[in-house]
Design a protein around this motif. Structure first.
Motif, PDB file in Angstrom:
ATOM      1  N   TYR A  75     -25.218 -30.579  29.406  1.00 15.15           N
ATOM      2  CA  TYR A  75     -25.956 -29.954  28.319  1.00 15.15           C
ATOM      3  C   TYR A  75     -26.932 -28.902  28.844  1.00 15.15           C
ATOM      4  N   LEU A  79     -23.662 -23.853  27.067  1.00 12.83           N
ATOM      5  CA  LEU A  79     -23.516 -24.216  25.664  1.00 12.83           C
ATOM      6  C   LEU A  79     -22.463 -23.339  25.000  1.00 12.83           C
ATOM      7  N   SER A  83     -19.622 -28.050  23.615  1.00 18.78           N
ATOM      8  CA  SER A  83     -20.903 -28.655  23.230  1.00 18.78           C
ATOM      9  C   SER A  83     -21.017 -28.762  21.711  1.00 18.78           C
ATOM     10  N   GLU A  87     -21.433 -32.269  19.539  1.00 20.71           N
ATOM     11  CA  GLU A  87     -22.556 -32.456  18.618  1.00 20.71           C
ATOM     12  C   GLU A  87     -22.070 -32.722  17.199  1.00 20.71           C
ATOM     13  N   HIS A 170     -25.725 -34.865  26.871  1.00 19.20           N
ATOM     14  CA  HIS A 170     -25.834 -34.229  25.560  1.00 19.20           C
ATOM     15  C   HIS A 170     -26.729 -35.082  24.665  1.00 19.20           C
TER      16      HIS A 170
END
Length: 216
Positions: A75, A79, A83, A87, A170
């Motif tokens: 993380y 990005l 990622s 998320e 993350h």
């Protein structure tokens, strides 16, 4: 005429005439309610890997993201799409499990072992920096009599373990795991054997998923 496009169109026709009618209700249901996948699978872009087929999942069962080498950048370092998928899957879709799935005969892992083969692939070379630590670990564990196949297998496993470490960095994953709402595992799929070996519960050993009559 574009032969490849025509082949793809033929596949669509077979889907519409042979596959879709048999599973129509499942597709209608999938289209009429919000998706609620129970797992996220991060796997390689290799064309020989079909995560839905391997896990015998139906439409809506698994959320999937694929990239060269099944990598998960730590993380904050890179990005981007991976990622964002993580998320969204964890925070919005509330998946309960994340799989990092590597595989046999992986071109990305071969590239790490033979960096000269990446000289004309600068973007791939840069992307694979996310696996360099796995290469260092694999090199440190290499036995003197280890052949190329064994070394590739070791690196493939170490890469999966490394990406699991990256996954835990993350925020969405760390929070969900702390709340005991999420678990993760690492897989290695053997294309030729149809075998899946899994590392779970924080272990480093990949154990085959056995079927009746097989021994681990």
């Amino acid at each position: 005429m574009d032969a490849v496009l025509e082949e793809l169109k033929a596949g669509v026709r077979r889907f519409r005439t042979e596959v879709y009618p048999e599973h129509e209700q499942a597709y209608v249901k999938a289209a009429s309610v919000p998706q609620t996948p129970h797992a996220l699978i991060v796997t390689c872009a290799d064309s020989r890997i079909d995560p839905e087929l391997i896990t015998q999942s139906r439409p809506g069962d698994v959320f999937v993201t694929r990239n060269v080498g099944n990598l998960v950048p730590a993380y904050g370092e890179m990005l981007g799409g991976v990622s964002a998928v993580i998320e969204y899957a964890v925070s919005a879709l509330k998946v309960q499990h994340v799989v990092i799935c590597g595989h046999s005969d992986c071109g990305a892992m071969k590239g790490l072992l033979n960096p000269e083969s990446l000289e004309k692939l600068p973007t791939v070379k840069s992307w694979l920096k996310n696996a360099h630590a796995a290469l260092s670990v694999a090199n440190s564990l290499t036995e003197t009599d280890e052949n190329k196949e064994e070394r590739l297998r070791r690196l493939t496993e170490e890469n999966v373990l490394l990406q699991m470490q990256h996954l835990r960095t993350h925020p969405s994953v760390a929070g969900a795991m702390a709340r005991e709402e999420l678990t993760i595992s690492g897989w290695v799929y053997d294309i030729g054997k149809g075998e899946v070996r899994i590392s779970e519960d924080g272990g480093r050993v990949f154990v085959p998923v056995t079927i009746k009559g097989e021994s681990a």
